[in-house]
Design a protein around this motif. Structure first.
Motif, PDB file in Angstrom:
ATOM      1  N   VAL A 427       0.841  -1.201   0.000  1.00 26.65           N
ATOM      2  CA  VAL A 427       0.000   0.000   0.000  1.00 26.65           C
ATOM      3  C   VAL A 427       0.875   1.250   0.000  1.00 26.65           C
ATOM      4  N   ASP A 428       1.957   1.254   0.798  1.00 31.27           N
ATOM      5  CA  ASP A 428       2.861   2.412   0.815  1.00 31.27           C
ATOM      6  C   ASP A 428       3.450   2.657  -0.570  1.00 31.27           C
ATOM      7  N   GLN A 429       3.847   1.599  -1.252  1.00 32.72           N
ATOM      8  CA  GLN A 429       4.404   1.743  -2.594  1.00 32.72           C
ATOM      9  C   GLN A 429       3.372   2.279  -3.581  1.00 32.72           C
ATOM     10  N   GLU A 430       2.166   1.772  -3.478  1.00 32.41           N
ATOM     11  CA  GLU A 430       1.113   2.218  -4.390  1.00 32.41           C
ATOM     12  C   GLU A 430       0.773   3.685  -4.162  1.00 32.41           C
ATOM     13  N   ILE A 431       0.682   4.099  -2.900  1.00 37.05           N
ATOM     14  CA  ILE A 431       0.377   5.503  -2.603  1.00 37.05           C
ATOM     15  C   ILE A 431       1.479   6.407  -3.127  1.00 37.05           C
ATOM     16  N   ALA A 432       2.736   6.018  -2.919  1.00 36.62           N
ATOM     17  CA  ALA A 432       3.859   6.828  -3.407  1.00 36.62           C
ATOM     18  C   ALA A 432       3.827   6.940  -4.925  1.00 36.62           C
ATOM     19  N   ALA A 433       3.488   5.854  -5.607  1.00 35.54           N
ATOM     20  CA  ALA A 433       3.431   5.882  -7.071  1.00 35.54           C
ATOM     21  C   ALA A 433       2.302   6.787  -7.555  1.00 35.54           C
ATOM     22  N   LEU A 434       1.151   6.706  -6.904  1.00 35.92           N
ATOM     23  CA  LEU A 434       0.034   7.573  -7.296  1.00 35.92           C
ATOM     24  C   LEU A 434       0.380   9.040  -7.113  1.00 35.92           C
ATOM     25  N   GLN A 435       0.925   9.387  -5.985  1.00 35.41           N
ATOM     26  CA  GLN A 435       1.265  10.784  -5.713  1.00 35.41           C
ATOM     27  C   GLN A 435       2.301  11.308  -6.692  1.00 35.41           C
ATOM     28  N   ALA A 436       3.268  10.469  -7.032  1.00 37.37           N
ATOM     29  CA  ALA A 436       4.292  10.893  -7.990  1.00 37.37           C
ATOM     30  C   ALA A 436       3.688  11.114  -9.371  1.00 37.37           C
ATOM     31  N   ASP A 437       2.812  10.211  -9.792  1.00 40.35           N
ATOM     32  CA  ASP A 437       2.170  10.358 -11.104  1.00 40.35           C
ATOM     33  C   ASP A 437       1.320  11.613 -11.164  1.00 40.35           C
TER      34      ASP A 437
END
Length: 523
Positions: A427-437
């Protein structure tokens, strides 16, 4: 209160030709149902029978007033004649509901007369309940009498069935998701009423990813269930209708237009005949196409390209747009008459960030869909689930793609989950990827906009100022004048100023970056 019964003379049953039971006379023999006056409608050809039945009624109940009302019918099976004469009878009757309770006897008369009685009582032209009588079922039993009240709210079982059906239709429009947001649920209930009762166009507005396409398909399916359409739904992405082929794709094309074999096209409007035409991103449709479309919606007729003859196609229109069509119309980029035709029923779908209560139900829906498609049951660890829901519901989480972003995020987590378990680290990885995108997409849009305006000079502007300037430019491009843009941009601070000159204030701000109104309004 006096009981009054009105009904036709039964030329067969009341004459006793088919059985000994006579329905009109039997009305006066039911215990608990006293008839104070009975009015018998008869044709002059059956005058003798009418007077004989009247004598039998007086003999059966001396206290009942019996009135014969002559109503001549050339053809008792002609709906127009029967309804017209009963309507005139009702208008001239002089009902007194304060003193009398009225009943219409349905058992006698033709089937056409029974239908007309029903329509007149249901519309309250005849303020009466319906009576249905029947012969005795046995030697020791009396004849049957039922009182039918057309106020369906008095029938709890029926009302519960109607309520259940309405809930099923609303659930159908929500895709089976148990949404909890009150505003969204109220919106869906309203759409269900409109889709079930109206064939007028429906306009769905909302940001990208709010579910306009899915909702349009569900509205079409609801209309199929309610038998308001019988054909399929034709989905047209108006953003793809560009150039000289746009008219042919929409309205069809005759071979004579090009002279080439195989150049004929039936057109999307013809394919939607009897069904639903979903015009997605209708704001991208050209002005010429808009004009022909308006005529086709209003009349059901249009000319294919290269044809001298109109063709017909009847369809229900659902239109979708992600922008404010009123602004487009004010800018001259959308026809006001077409907009007026589309906005009789206009619904704006709220973005995901405005529906935090619906995040969890949609998460459960996406998990179930992923299980069906991937063939693996997937779930969150408890700490991972809580963390993801907090992020998804956070007002600071923009979800620019709304449910499209949300669905893609859950699908990635389900696909990558080892042994079907989604962990906190995932979940942490997914949130970081969304925010970066999202951050990159926002920077790209602002940088592209300012580069188009300022060229290389855009690189000399601080990132802080880029965000603000880009927003100012977008507001200016969407406004009709410098003053209107200023009123929008300074709507809060202007209330605290003794002197308001929003246009001059905006002009000075643009000048700081070497820009003027003509440049930014031309975008």
């Amino acid at each position: 209160m006096r009981n009054v019964v009105i009904g036709f003379l039964g030329t067969q049953l009341d004459a006793g030709k088919k059985r000994r039971w006579k329905p009109t006379v039997s009305l006066l023999t039911h215990p608990g149902f006293d008839v104070d006056r009975i009015e018998l409608l008869y044709d002059h050809n059956f005058s003798r029978l009418a007077h004989r039945v009247a004598d039998e009624l007086r003999e059966a109940s001396p206290d009942t007033e019996v009135l014969l009302q002559r109503l001549d019918l050339d053809d008792p099976w002609d709906f127009e004649e029967v309804y017209g004469k009963l309507f005139d009878f009702a208008r001239s009757y002089g009902f007194d509901e304060d003193r009398e309770r009225y009943h219409v006897h349905l058992t006698t008369g033709t089937h056409v007369a029974q239908i007309c009685w029903f329509l007149l009582t249901e519309s309250r032209h005849v303020p009466a309940k319906l009576l249905q009588s029947g012969p005795p079922r046995g030697l020791e039993q009396g004849s049957k009498l039922d009182i039918i009240n057309l106020d369906l709210s008095r029938y709890n079982a029926l009302q519960q069935r109607f309520d259940q059906l309405s809930r099923e239709y609303s659930d159908q429009l929500k895709g089976g998701i148990e949404t909890r947001n009150p505003a969204y649920n109220a919106l869906i209930d309203r759409i269900e009423l409109v889709a079930s009762k109206s064939d007028a166009p429906i306009l769905l507005l909302g940001e990208t990813g709010t579910g306009k396409t899915d909702l349009a398909a569900r509205i079409h399916n609801l209309k199929l269930d309610r038998r308001r359409v019988k054909g399929r739904m034709v989905h047209v992405n108006c953003a793809t209708l560009n150039g000289p082929d746009a008219m042919a794709m929409l309205f069809g094309q005759r071979r004579s237009h090009t002279g080439l074999a195989g150049s004929e096209r039936s057109g999307l409007l013809r394919e939607a005949d009897g069904g639903t035409l979903f015009l997605d991103e209708i704001d991208a449709l050209g002005m010429n196409e808009q004009a022909v479309l308006l005529h086709a919606i209003e009349t059901g007729r249009f000319y294919p390209v290269g044809s001298d003859y109109e063709v017909s196609s009847r369809f229900h229109v659902i239109a979708g747009a992600g922008v404010d069509l009123r602004t487009r119309a004010a800018e001259g980029r959308f026809r006001p008459d077409l907009l007026a035709r589309l906005t009789m029923w206009c619904f704006t779908l709220p973005p995901l960030r405005a529906r935090p209560e619906d995040v969890e139900p949609n998460l459960m829906f996406e998990l179930a869909r992923a299980e069906r498609e991937l063939g693996v049951q997937t779930g969150f660890n408890s700490d991972a689930r809580d963390h993801y829901l907090r992020f998804a519901r956070d007002p600071a989480t923009a979800w620019p793609g709304n449910f499209r972003d949300f669905s893609g995020s859950v699908r990635r987590l389900c696909t990558l989950a080892p042994r079907g378990r989604i962990t906190r680290a995932m979940v942490d990885q997914e949130i970081a990827a969304l925010q970066a995108d999202w951050a990159q997409a926002s920077r790209d849009d602002d940088t592209r906009l300012l580069s188009d305006l300022l060229g290389a000079a855009a690189q000399d502007i601080d990132p802080f100022d880029q965000v603000q300037l880009a927003q100012v430019v977008r507001v200016c491009a969407a406004s009709s004048s410098l003053s209107a843009a200023g009123r929008t941009l300074f709507s809060v601070s202007r209330t605290r100023r003794t002197s308001t000159n929003d246009g001059d204030r905006l002009r000075k701000y643009l000048a700081k970056f070497g820009l003027d109104w003509e440049q930014v309004s031309a975008l």
